[in-house]
Structure formats: structure tokens, C-alpha cells
Motif scaffolding. Structure first.
Motif, PDB file in Angstrom:
ATOM      1  N   MET A  76       6.210  24.761  -3.878  1.00  0.00           N
ATOM      2  CA  MET A  76       7.203  24.490  -2.835  1.00  0.00           C
ATOM      3  C   MET A  76       6.697  23.415  -1.874  1.00  0.00           C
ATOM      4  O   MET A  76       7.461  22.525  -1.478  1.00  0.00           O
ATOM      5  CB  MET A  76       7.554  25.779  -2.097  1.00  0.00           C
ATOM      6  N   GLN A  77       5.408  23.476  -1.512  1.00  0.00           N
ATOM      7  CA  GLN A  77       4.844  22.486  -0.596  1.00  0.00           C
ATOM      8  C   GLN A  77       4.800  21.106  -1.249  1.00  0.00           C
ATOM      9  O   GLN A  77       5.152  20.099  -0.632  1.00  0.00           O
ATOM     10  CB  GLN A  77       3.440  22.893  -0.145  1.00  0.00           C
ATOM     11  N   ILE A  78       4.355  21.052  -2.501  1.00  0.00           N
ATOM     12  CA  ILE A  78       4.299  19.763  -3.203  1.00  0.00           C
ATOM     13  C   ILE A  78       5.702  19.189  -3.343  1.00  0.00           C
ATOM     14  O   ILE A  78       5.911  17.989  -3.137  1.00  0.00           O
ATOM     15  CB  ILE A  78       3.616  19.922  -4.575  1.00  0.00           C
ATOM     16  N   ASN A  79       6.672  20.031  -3.666  1.00  0.00           N
ATOM     17  CA  ASN A  79       8.054  19.565  -3.777  1.00  0.00           C
ATOM     18  C   ASN A  79       8.565  19.010  -2.451  1.00  0.00           C
ATOM     19  O   ASN A  79       9.311  18.035  -2.428  1.00  0.00           O
ATOM     20  CB  ASN A  79       8.955  20.690  -4.270  1.00  0.00           C
ATOM     21  N   GLN A  80       8.141  19.611  -1.361  1.00  0.00           N
ATOM     22  CA  GLN A  80       8.541  19.106  -0.038  1.00  0.00           C
ATOM     23  C   GLN A  80       7.891  17.748   0.224  1.00  0.00           C
ATOM     24  O   GLN A  80       8.539  16.834   0.735  1.00  0.00           O
ATOM     25  CB  GLN A  80       8.140  20.101   1.047  1.00  0.00           C
ATOM     26  N   ASP A  81       6.598  17.625  -0.127  1.00  0.00           N
ATOM     27  CA  ASP A  81       5.868  16.375   0.110  1.00  0.00           C
ATOM     28  C   ASP A  81       6.287  15.267  -0.852  1.00  0.00           C
ATOM     29  O   ASP A  81       6.339  14.101  -0.471  1.00  0.00           O
ATOM     30  CB  ASP A  81       4.359  16.590  -0.051  1.00  0.00           C
ATOM     31  N   ARG A  82       6.529  15.646  -2.112  1.00  0.00           N
ATOM     32  CA  ARG A  82       6.815  14.663  -3.169  1.00  0.00           C
ATOM     33  C   ARG A  82       7.942  15.149  -4.070  1.00  0.00           C
ATOM     34  O   ARG A  82       7.717  15.586  -5.195  1.00  0.00           O
ATOM     35  CB  ARG A  82       5.555  14.430  -4.021  1.00  0.00           C
ATOM     36  N   PRO A  83       9.170  15.092  -3.596  1.00  0.00           N
ATOM     37  CA  PRO A  83      10.293  15.554  -4.423  1.00  0.00           C
ATOM     38  C   PRO A  83      10.512  14.694  -5.666  1.00  0.00           C
ATOM     39  O   PRO A  83      11.276  15.067  -6.554  1.00  0.00           O
ATOM     40  CB  PRO A  83      11.490  15.487  -3.472  1.00  0.00           C
ATOM     41  N   ASP A  84       9.803  13.581  -5.746  1.00  0.00           N
ATOM     42  CA  ASP A  84       9.958  12.654  -6.870  1.00  0.00           C
ATOM     43  C   ASP A  84       9.106  13.016  -8.089  1.00  0.00           C
ATOM     44  O   ASP A  84       9.239  12.387  -9.132  1.00  0.00           O
ATOM     45  CB  ASP A  84       9.585  11.234  -6.429  1.00  0.00           C
TER      46      ASP A  84
ATOM     47  N   MET B  40       0.845  -1.186   0.000  1.00  0.00           N
ATOM     48  CA  MET B  40       0.000   0.000   0.000  1.00  0.00           C
ATOM     49  C   MET B  40       0.891   1.251   0.000  1.00  0.00           C
ATOM     50  O   MET B  40       1.767   1.411   0.836  1.00  0.00           O
ATOM     51  CB  MET B  40      -0.901  -0.017   1.241  1.00  0.00           C
ATOM     52  N   SER B  41       0.625   2.136  -0.937  1.00  0.00           N
ATOM     53  CA  SER B  41       1.432   3.341  -1.069  1.00  0.00           C
ATOM     54  C   SER B  41       0.967   4.422  -0.093  1.00  0.00           C
ATOM     55  O   SER B  41      -0.226   4.645   0.065  1.00  0.00           O
ATOM     56  CB  SER B  41       1.327   3.873  -2.490  1.00  0.00           C
ATOM     57  N   THR B  42       1.929   5.074   0.545  1.00  0.00           N
ATOM     58  CA  THR B  42       1.594   6.153   1.464  1.00  0.00           C
ATOM     59  C   THR B  42       1.985   7.515   0.892  1.00  0.00           C
ATOM     60  O   THR B  42       1.936   8.510   1.593  1.00  0.00           O
ATOM     61  CB  THR B  42       2.299   5.954   2.824  1.00  0.00           C
ATOM     62  N   LEU B  43       2.393   7.528  -0.381  1.00  0.00           N
ATOM     63  CA  LEU B  43       2.774   8.792  -1.005  1.00  0.00           C
ATOM     64  C   LEU B  43       1.547   9.655  -1.233  1.00  0.00           C
ATOM     65  O   LEU B  43       0.507   9.178  -1.690  1.00  0.00           O
ATOM     66  CB  LEU B  43       3.476   8.538  -2.343  1.00  0.00           C
ATOM     67  N   LYS B  44       1.667  10.913  -0.948  1.00  0.00           N
ATOM     68  CA  LYS B  44       0.569  11.859  -1.118  1.00  0.00           C
ATOM     69  C   LYS B  44       0.240  12.013  -2.597  1.00  0.00           C
ATOM     70  O   LYS B  44       1.133  12.114  -3.439  1.00  0.00           O
ATOM     71  CB  LYS B  44       0.958  13.200  -0.500  1.00  0.00           C
ATOM     72  N   LYS B  45      -1.069  12.045  -2.930  1.00  0.00           N
ATOM     73  CA  LYS B  45      -1.505  12.137  -4.325  1.00  0.00           C
ATOM     74  C   LYS B  45      -2.393  13.339  -4.603  1.00  0.00           C
ATOM     75  O   LYS B  45      -2.607  13.691  -5.753  1.00  0.00           O
ATOM     76  CB  LYS B  45      -2.228  10.859  -4.727  1.00  0.00           C
TER      77      LYS B  45
END
Length: 70
Positions: free
Chosen positions: A21-29, A1-6
Motif C-alpha cells: 500500500m505504501q509503495i503504491n502510494q509513492d509509486r502508482p506507476d 534528474m529523476s526524483t521518483l523513489k526507487k
């Protein structure tokens, strides 16, 4: 189960810069695209992209749609 924010519903009304900036902090990928609503939704679906949409002509660049991965 993925816990990455979507999704980022909390970013509605933020400036596009602050939201990116916030999205980059949450999901740098993921790659982040800032686009006017009139540009439409890009295809095909890309699980490594988040688009941030703002209203055309809004000089403040406020987030108008909930940013989501895709």
C-alpha cells in the motif's frame, strides 16, 4: 534528474500488505509483486516492478528485504 523513489528501506519489518500500500502510494506507476525469498529474484530487470520479499513460512508476511525497483 529523476526524483521518483526507487528503494524503501523503511518498510523492513512491515507486513507485505502495508508495504504494498505504501509503495503504491509513492509509486502508482509500478507493478508490485509479493514473493517468498525462496522464489528468487525475477529476471530480467524491470524498471516498472517492485518485489516485496518475505521469509518462507512466515505467516505474518513481514518484509524481509528492502523493496527496490527492478
Amino acid at each position: 534528474m529523476s526524483t521518483l523513489k526507487k528503494t524503501w528501506p523503511e518498510l523492513l519489518g512491515w507486513t507485505a500488505t502495508a508495504a504494498a500500500m505504501q509503495i503504491n502510494q509513492d509509486r502508482p506507476d509500478v507493478a508490485i509483486e509479493v514473493r517468498p525469498i525462496s522464489s528468487g529474484v525475477p529476471t530480467p530487470y524491470n524498471p516498472e516492478r517492485v518485489c516485496i520479499y518475505f521469509e518462507d513460512g512466515d505467516s505474518r508476511g513481514l518484509v524481509a528485504w528492502i523493496p527496490i525497483v527492478g
